[in-house]
Design an enzyme around this catalytic site. Structure first.
Site, PDB file in Angstrom:
ATOM      1  N   ARG A  61      -6.280 -21.038  18.682  1.00 24.72           N
ATOM      2  CA  ARG A  61      -6.497 -20.940  20.132  1.00 24.72           C
ATOM      3  C   ARG A  61      -6.082 -19.569  20.673  1.00 24.72           C
ATOM      4  NH1 ARG A  61      -2.281 -24.391  19.215  1.00 24.72           N
ATOM      5  NH2 ARG A  61      -0.218 -23.788  19.993  1.00 24.72           N
ATOM      6  N   TYR A  62      -5.326 -18.803  19.864  1.00 24.42           N
ATOM      7  CA  TYR A  62      -4.875 -17.482  20.300  1.00 24.42           C
ATOM      8  C   TYR A  62      -5.728 -16.347  19.734  1.00 24.42           C
ATOM      9  CZ  TYR A  62      -0.662 -20.082  21.591  1.00 24.42           C
ATOM     10  OH  TYR A  62       0.212 -20.977  22.127  1.00 24.42           O
ATOM     11  N   THR A  63      -6.247 -16.510  18.541  1.00 23.65           N
ATOM     12  CA  THR A  63      -6.973 -15.408  17.896  1.00 23.65           C
ATOM     13  C   THR A  63      -8.445 -15.404  18.307  1.00 23.65           C
ATOM     14  OG1 THR A  63      -7.487 -16.740  15.940  1.00 23.65           O
ATOM     15  CG2 THR A  63      -5.449 -15.453  15.898  1.00 23.65           C
ATOM     16  N   ALA A 106      -2.172 -19.390  15.855  1.00 30.00           N
ATOM     17  CA  ALA A 106      -3.083 -20.535  15.922  1.00 30.00           C
ATOM     18  C   ALA A 106      -4.460 -20.082  16.398  1.00 30.00           C
ATOM     19  CB  ALA A 106      -2.514 -21.590  16.863  1.00 30.00           C
TER      20      ALA A 106
END
Length: 762
Positions: free
Chosen positions: A128-130, A126
């Site tokens: 928000r992680y990358t 997602a």
């Protein structure tokens, strides 16, 4: 006052429009939006609107290729909030594609984290992680953005401006390719090698009359992010570039190591997992008996390593690889449809020459704007510096005017002939800039700017100088961002899948068909079908001894022919399966006969109505489950068992009716047909057909030359030697001769060829 009394006046306030006209206009507007502003790329920068907005937003966030990574959610939020009011998922997926090195030949985004893998491109984490930033290649869109090269339009809410296009320094549309489905049209442009395209551009700049064929010396074909082979013949590739449409075929690369086939590079967008499943499915279906195992050894060190293990080292590795190419995604075909929005704002399919020529027009226009923008800045600065120079030459008087004048700007303009801009700039000089050293700096800067002005005016005024400048920029970018070709172009023969016979163990088989239509296959010819067990109330209809690699022709009671293969039939250990599970039979029809043979084998076919013809075995066969018409029959008529023909020139036809009439005639009197009724074999009068016990053709056999004939009737039999057969021999279509009394109700026939005498002395 009632509510209904106000309705007419309210309705009249609305515009009245025919529904057909409204829907037509609405759909047309939607279509034009999808075509021009969503699905099709522009030839200038080769980007769709969402991609353009992502690149621009990231540049505004300061996410250059040398900046620190930032969360992808930050970028997506900026893109949606400022320029692209659509779904965050769609926007992030577009960003992911721009970052995947296996999706884009020259990625625009540099990603950190899980951005998917070739086996599952949608397995990315997602947003928000990358984390992400622009790639170095993305600089080709941004380096000249603030140099007056593009037009700007308000964003969706009118609070910001965004560029209509990005000033691409290279034809990104060809380099990265694109796909899109609009309304009534689509695009599919494959990626290409930057260095090859740059060489083609330079050739086109130097040779304005260049042809597509000449450009193809440099652009040899697409260049995908994978190292798999392009196997489309060069002539076909040239035709694709000439028309703007075509197909390109890719094939995996493999090596043979220690008796194993190892695939190390797959076609573009091919998945190791899917190919593994395709091969495993064939192994389960026993279509790859020569393969012992398959392993997927792909990991972070070897992103692609698919191992196929044959059962024996004697296996033909090339033939096996060819079969896998023909039946799995180890070989893929890609559509080419170079449809794009041109400089005229209209969608059109363009060939290679048109694309490069039109992009060069775009690039020339961009460079002219860039040079003119810089020239205007240089001239403006020189104008101000001229004012500074006058001020320094008359510094005391300038200071006096500024100190004593109520309107110093006007007085300066009048005193020294300055423009308003020059006077304003002089008034804004700081006290420390009045030093002698500053005057030297001004003169030095003026010299530098004058040299730059001359250079810019030369570029804008000289076509040759402009051309050299254009070429130098392309060479510079090709050196900076270019790389070697990844997808080699090879000439390979078309891959062929194994035929049924290639993968079968060839062995003798006996096919058994019951009266109720149950069919099965037994290994070997030793089995006695008469001793086979059947379901209750069922019995033997017919049997056939053949080989497992031969097709089987089945004939039903309506004269239709069908085809089966023994390897698809169930084992004879059970009762078999209904033949209707393999074939589609019409109501009230059933299979009566089965035959097998080679393609050119001849058979004699006929009906109990007394008609027949010769036919090749290949004409029995069909790919349709519902069969094909073969023997033309009327109501109540049935086909007789087809008879193999050993020698059409010497063999005779033997026909016996149910009333005991026998006729023998030469086989070559019958025609060869592919289907139909045939010619009359033996004459049966109409009266005999209309009796309560109608006469029919009962036996139809091939009688080889010099054969004894034994006719069985009950417990009696009649032997007819070749000499005694003369009485019954005649021409085709005759009535035939009655057999002696007691032998007319024939049960069976024996035909025994006479062996030649042995003349050797003992």
């Amino acid at each position: 006052m009632h509510m209904t009394d106000t309705l007419p006046s309210v309705v009249e306030e609305y515009e009245k429009q025919p529904f057909q006209e409204f829907t037509q206009n609405a759909y047309l507007n939607y279509s034009m939006y999808v075509i021009l502003d969503r699905a099709l790329p522009h030839i200038g920068d080769g980007l769709k609107p969402v991609q353009r907005r992502i690149v621009y937003s990231m540049s505004q966030l300061g996410l250059s290729s040398t900046a620190k990574f930032k969360k992808s959610a930050r970028t997506v939020g900026d893109v949606l909030g400022k320029f692209h009011p659509h779904g965050d998922t769609a926007c992030y997926e577009a960003m992911v594609l721009m970052a995947q090195p296996f999706s884009l030949r020259y990625p625009l985004v540099d990603g950190q984290g899980n951005w998917g893998d070739p086996n599952d491109p949608k397995s990315f984490a997602a947003m928000r992680y990358t984390e992400s930033r622009l790639s170095a290649y993305a600089e080709i869109f941004l380096r000249e953005l603030d140099q007056g090269t593009v037009d700007w339009i308000p964003n969706f809410d009118g609070t910001l401006d965004e560029p209509t296009l990005l000033p691409a320094r290279l034809p990104n549309l060809l380099l990265n390719g694109t796909t899109g489905i609009a309304v009534g049209m689509a695009t599919s442009i494959l990626p290409h090698n930057l260095r090859e395209v740059a060489k083609a551009l330079i050739h086109l700049i130097e040779n304005e009359n260049a042809t597509v064929a000449q450009l193809c010396r440099y652009v040899k074909g697409p260049d995908f992010p994978t190292a798999a082979e392009i196997i489309t013949p060069p002539d076909e590739i040239r035709q694709t570039y000439k028309k703007g449409k075509g197909r390109i075929k890719m094939r995996a690369r493999y090596e043979v190591e220690d008796g194993e086939i190892i695939f190390k590079a797959l076609p573009y967008h091919a998945s190791t997992e899917k190919i593994f499943e395709q091969i495993a499915a064939q192994m389960t279906a026993k279509k790859l008996p020569m393969v012992a195992d398959i392993r997927d050894e792909s990991d972070h060190e070897d992103p692609t390593r698919l191992v196929v293990i044959p059962k024996s080292s004697r296996v033909d590795f090339t033939a096996l690889a060819d079969h896998l190419f023909a039946t799995t995604d180890l070989e893929k075909s890609y559509s080419v449809n170079m449809n794009m929005i041109g400089l005229d704002g209209r969608p059109k399919v363009k060939n290679l020459l048109e694309i490069l020529s039109e992009w060069l027009t775009f690039r020339r226009d961009t460079i002219e704007k860039k040079l003119q923008f810089r020239l205007d800045k240089v001239l403006n600065r020189l104008h101000i510096l001229e004012g500074f120079k006058i001020a320094y030459l008359n510094i005391d008087e300038v200071i006096k005017i500024i100190r004593n004048s109520d309107h110093p700007k006007k007085d300066l303009m009048d005193a020294f002939g300055l423009s308003e801009i020059q006077a304003k700039a002089i008034l804004e000089i700081r006290l420390r800039q009045l030093a002698k050293l500053e005057e030297i700096k001004i003169l030095t800067e003026m010299d530098e700017l004058n040299r730059e002005r001359e250079s810019l005016e030369n570029l804008l005024g000289s076509p040759e100088a402009f051309k050299e400048f254009l070429i130098s920029e392309i060479r510079e970018d090709a050196k900076k961002y270019g790389d070697k070709r990844r997808s080699p172009i090879k000439e390979r023969k078309d891959a062929e899948a194994f035929s049924v016979t290639d993968v079968l163990d060839i062995e003798p088989v006996t096919i058994i068909l019951s009266a109720n239509g149950w069919i099965r296959s037994a290994k070997g010819h030793e089995i006695n079908p008469d001793n086979a067990k059947f379901r209750s109330g069922d019995s033997l209809m017919c049997h056939l001894r053949t080989r497992s690699d031969k097709p089987i022709a089945l004939i039903d009671n309506s004269g239709r022919s069908y085809t089966l293969f023994s390897h698809t039939l169930p084992s004879a250990r059970g009762n078999g399966e209904p033949v209707t599970g393999h074939l589609t039979l019409a109501p009230d029809t059933a299979i009566r006969h089965m035959i097998s043979g080679e393609t050119g084998d001849l058979y004699l076919v006929g009906s109990n109505a007394g008609y027949g013809f010769m036919i090749e075995f290949s004409d029995f066969l069909t790919n349709y489950k519902n069969g094909k018409a073969l023997i033309s029959l009327k109501q109540g008529q049935e086909p007789l068992e087809p008879q193999p023909v050993p020698d059409v020139d010497s063999d005779a036809v033997l026909a016996i009716t149910s009333k005991g009439r026998l006729l023998i005639f030469q086989l070559n009197q019958l025609p060869r047909l592919k289907k139909g009724k045939g010619n009359k074999i033996i004459h049966i009068p109409k009266q005999a057909k209309d009796d309560s016990d109608p006469e029919q053709l009962k036996f139809l056999k091939i009688l080889p030359l010099n054969s004894n004939l034994v006719i069985h009737a009950g417990k009696h039999f009649l032997r007819l030697s070749p000499g005694n057969q003369t009485d019954y021999t005649g021409m085709r279509g005759r009535r035939g001769k009655l057999l002696p009394r007691g032998y007319r109700n024939v049960d069976s026939i024996e035909i025994n060829p006479i062996q030649p005498a042995d003349d050797t002395n003992s």
